[in-house]
Design an enzyme around this catalytic site. Structure first.
Site, PDB file in Angstrom:
ATOM      1  N   HIS A   1      31.492  48.082  43.210  1.00  0.00           N
ATOM      2  CA  HIS A   1      32.657  47.248  42.901  1.00  0.00           C
ATOM      3  C   HIS A   1      32.922  47.260  41.401  1.00  0.00           C
ATOM      4  CE1 HIS A   1      33.737  45.108  46.688  1.00  0.00           C
ATOM      5  NE2 HIS A   1      32.555  45.559  47.042  1.00  0.00           N
ATOM      6  N   PRO A   2      34.190  47.244  41.009  1.00  0.00           N
ATOM      7  CA  PRO A   2      34.526  47.262  39.580  1.00  0.00           C
ATOM      8  C   PRO A   2      34.425  45.864  38.970  1.00  0.00           C
ATOM      9  CG  PRO A   2      36.533  47.179  40.875  1.00  0.00           C
ATOM     10  CD  PRO A   2      35.395  47.272  41.866  1.00  0.00           C
TER      11      PRO A   2
ATOM     12  N   SER B   1      41.366  47.634  45.428  1.00  0.00           N
ATOM     13  CA  SER B   1      40.988  46.776  44.309  1.00  0.00           C
ATOM     14  C   SER B   1      42.169  46.522  43.380  1.00  0.00           C
ATOM     15  CB  SER B   1      39.828  47.407  43.531  1.00  0.00           C
ATOM     16  OG  SER B   1      38.648  47.388  44.305  1.00  0.00           O
TER      17      SER B   1
ATOM     18  N   GLU C   1      44.338  43.905  45.012  1.00  0.00           N
ATOM     19  CA  GLU C   1      43.689  42.590  45.061  1.00  0.00           C
ATOM     20  C   GLU C   1      43.680  41.929  43.680  1.00  0.00           C
ATOM     21  OE1 GLU C   1      40.844  44.146  48.697  1.00  0.00           O
ATOM     22  OE2 GLU C   1      40.062  44.003  46.657  1.00  0.00           O
ATOM     23  N   GLN C   2      43.353  42.710  42.666  1.00  0.00           N
ATOM     24  CA  GLN C   2      43.310  42.124  41.324  1.00  0.00           C
ATOM     25  C   GLN C   2      44.718  41.763  40.832  1.00  0.00           C
ATOM     26  OE1 GLN C   2      40.743  43.608  38.300  1.00  0.00           O
ATOM     27  NE2 GLN C   2      39.187  44.380  39.736  1.00  0.00           N
TER      28      GLN C   2
ATOM     29  N   PHE D   1      30.251  41.027  38.673  1.00  0.00           N
ATOM     30  CA  PHE D   1      30.684  39.801  39.348  1.00  0.00           C
ATOM     31  C   PHE D   1      31.692  40.158  40.443  1.00  0.00           C
ATOM     32  CE2 PHE D   1      33.716  36.252  39.707  1.00  0.00           C
ATOM     33  CZ  PHE D   1      32.851  35.233  40.074  1.00  0.00           C
TER      34      PHE D   1
ATOM     35  N   ALA E   1      36.085  37.491  46.298  1.00  0.00           N
ATOM     36  CA  ALA E   1      37.303  37.784  47.068  1.00  0.00           C
ATOM     37  C   ALA E   1      38.437  37.004  46.428  1.00  0.00           C
ATOM     38  CB  ALA E   1      37.114  37.388  48.527  1.00  0.00           C
ATOM     39  N   VAL E   2      39.314  37.714  45.734  1.00  0.00           N
ATOM     40  CA  VAL E   2      40.295  37.036  44.889  1.00  0.00           C
ATOM     41  C   VAL E   2      41.540  36.587  45.643  1.00  0.00           C
ATOM     42  CG1 VAL E   2      39.524  38.283  42.847  1.00  0.00           C
ATOM     43  CG2 VAL E   2      41.388  39.217  44.241  1.00  0.00           C
TER      44      VAL E   2
END
Length: 472
Positions: A371-372, A388, A391-392, A423, A426-427
């Site tokens: 994961h980034p 990702s 999501e971000q 870190f 789930a955003v």
């Protein structure tokens, strides 16, 4: 592939609104099974007499002999019971579906004429009222073809509905091969129709019933008089009607036999129930072919590339990125037992998450490190996966102020230095402030607690991704 064919999911927790005509809260559907003259009998070329569904408790087949008492019980259904049922349903103007055994219909010209004059649907109940569990697929197929041919010859038109009853594991797939069959009822698995698509072509299944069925007068621990039969039908109707009033209408099947409910001591209970059901508003009394036609219009078959039926290469290509850069999880899940229950987001998530949970600590750590960082260097260089990136961006992490970016960078560095993985959260549905608050709180966890928390977040992210990939 290790695949499990049975479907325990159905329409899932949200159910399905059948959209019955005119806003009906329930579809009450009566079936009259016409079997008299199609049962086991050496006159019909069978090895023994009939032993199923009669007044004779504990009846056994008589090998090579006719059974006079059994024969006359069946004859009662044709001679008296049918006409009693015919009179009652025509007076109430309720159309029914007849499951007619083809050889029985051929021996009942007056009854067939009466069915047709009443505009009843005559579906097929197979060639003979016999057990098919030990038949080869070839032999059963031959009887299916002959049943359709004889039914067409006797009634003047081919049947659109099919119900064997004493079927084999192959019956529904074999029926799907036949042109002109609109639906099959060899299932007891639901209160609504559904599509069966493992045979020659998609086939509509309109489930039948063995509980709200007069056959329970002829088995141990069944109905011993009309009152419990009426009560059972009424209670079933009340529950299903209430569900319909709450927005989840259902179908209520009621199975009848001329030689059983056609007896005067039983038909009175059936009449009371019909009067009770007709006393309610928004009740639809269709034939089964009417239900089938409604389903074709409002719930047509929709092809779906089911995960449980995918070859490994396509499965991994489609779902290998659900757990970030960790296709080995999809590879292991594909090798496990998959079935219809895994063809939805929650089901496939279960299959994938099981492989993640059973992985070694180092394998899990590898997934975490795949994961980034949140709003990190990869994001700035536009090197995140599509998932990702989306999501971000949804959480606003692609539009940080210089001060916010500095804060995230510092937290990322401190977190990785302490835990040796980025870190992960789930955003979806979170704001930048929500994420920062979780960041600042979780960085104070001990290593074991944070590793567990990070794994839980990885699973949550996977579930959210599957929600976007799979239909409900």
């Amino acid at each position: 592939m290790n695949r499990y064919p049975r479907d325990f999911r159905g329409n899932g927790p949200k159910g399905l609104d059948p959209k019955w005509p005119n806003g009906a809260k329930i579809a009450v559907q009566f079936v009259i099974n016409y079997e008299e003259g199609g049962e086991n009998n050496i006159l019909h070329g069978d090895a023994a007499s009939e032993a199923f569904l009669s007044e004779i408790v504990g009846a056994a087949p008589w090998q090579g002999q006719r059974h006079w008492n059994m024969e006359t019980i069946y004859e009662y259904g044709a001679r008296a019971g049918f006409w009693r049922l015919h009179k009652m349903f025509t007076e109430f103007e309720i159309p029914v579906t007849v499951y007619g055994v083809a050889t029985a219909l051929a021996r009942a010209p007056e009854q067939v004429a009466a069915m047709q004059e009443a505009d009843w649907e005559i579906a097929t109940h197979g060639l003979k009222w016999i057990e098919y569990k030990d038949y080869t697929p070839e032999a059963e197929r031959a009887d299916i073809v002959e049943a359709i041919r004889l039914h067409t010859e006797v009634t003047g038109s081919a049947p659109q509905g099919w119900y064997t009853g004493r079927c084999s594991i192959n019956t529904v797939d074999l029926v799907s091969e036949q042109e002109g069959i609109a639906y099959c009822s060899d299932s007891y698995s639901d209160d609504l129709p559904y599509w069966h698509d493992t045979g020659e072509k998609p086939l509509l299944v309109i489930p039948y019933t063995l509980d709200s069925n007069d056959m329970r007068f002829a088995i141990p621990a069944g109905f011993n008089s009309g009152d419990p039969f009426y009560t059972y039908l009424k209670d079933s109707f009340d529950i299903l009607y209430a569900e319909g009033c709450e927005g989840a209408p259902k179908m209520f099947n009621i199975g009848l036999h001329c030689r059983i409910v056609g007896r005067p001591g039983r038909i009175a209970a059936l009449k009371r129930f019909i009067e009770y059901a007709m006393g309610h508003e928004d009740v639809w009394f269709p034939r089964r072919i009417d239900i089938a036609n409604h389903w074709f219009e409002h719930h047509p078959y929709k092809p779906f590339d089911r995960p449980s039926r995918m070859e490994q290469k396509k499965f991994v290509a489609t779902y290998g990125g659900v757990f970030e850069h960790s296709p080995w999880i999809a590879e292991r899940a594909h090798a496990d037992e998959l079935g219809p229950a895994h063809d939805c987001a929650v089901g496939l998530h279960s299959a994938l998450a099981r492989k993640f949970r059973s992985a070694s600590h180092d394998e899990k750590l590898g997934v975490l490190n795949a994961h980034p960082d949140l709003a990190g260097k990869l994001a700035a260089a536009k090197q995140l996966t599509a998932e990702s990136t989306s999501e971000q961006a949804a959480a606003g992490l692609d539009a940080l102020t210089d001060e916010e970016r500095t804060t995230f960078t510092g937290l990322n560095n401190d977190y990785v230095a302490k835990f040796s993985f980025p870190f992960i959260i789930a955003v979806k549905g979170l704001t930048k402030s929500d994420i920062l608050a979780a960041f600042k709180s979780r960085i104070n966890n001990d290593a074991e607690a944070e590793f567990s928390t990070a794994c839980q977040q990885v699973e949550k992210i996977a579930r959210l991704r599957l929600n976007d990939l799979l239909p409900e």
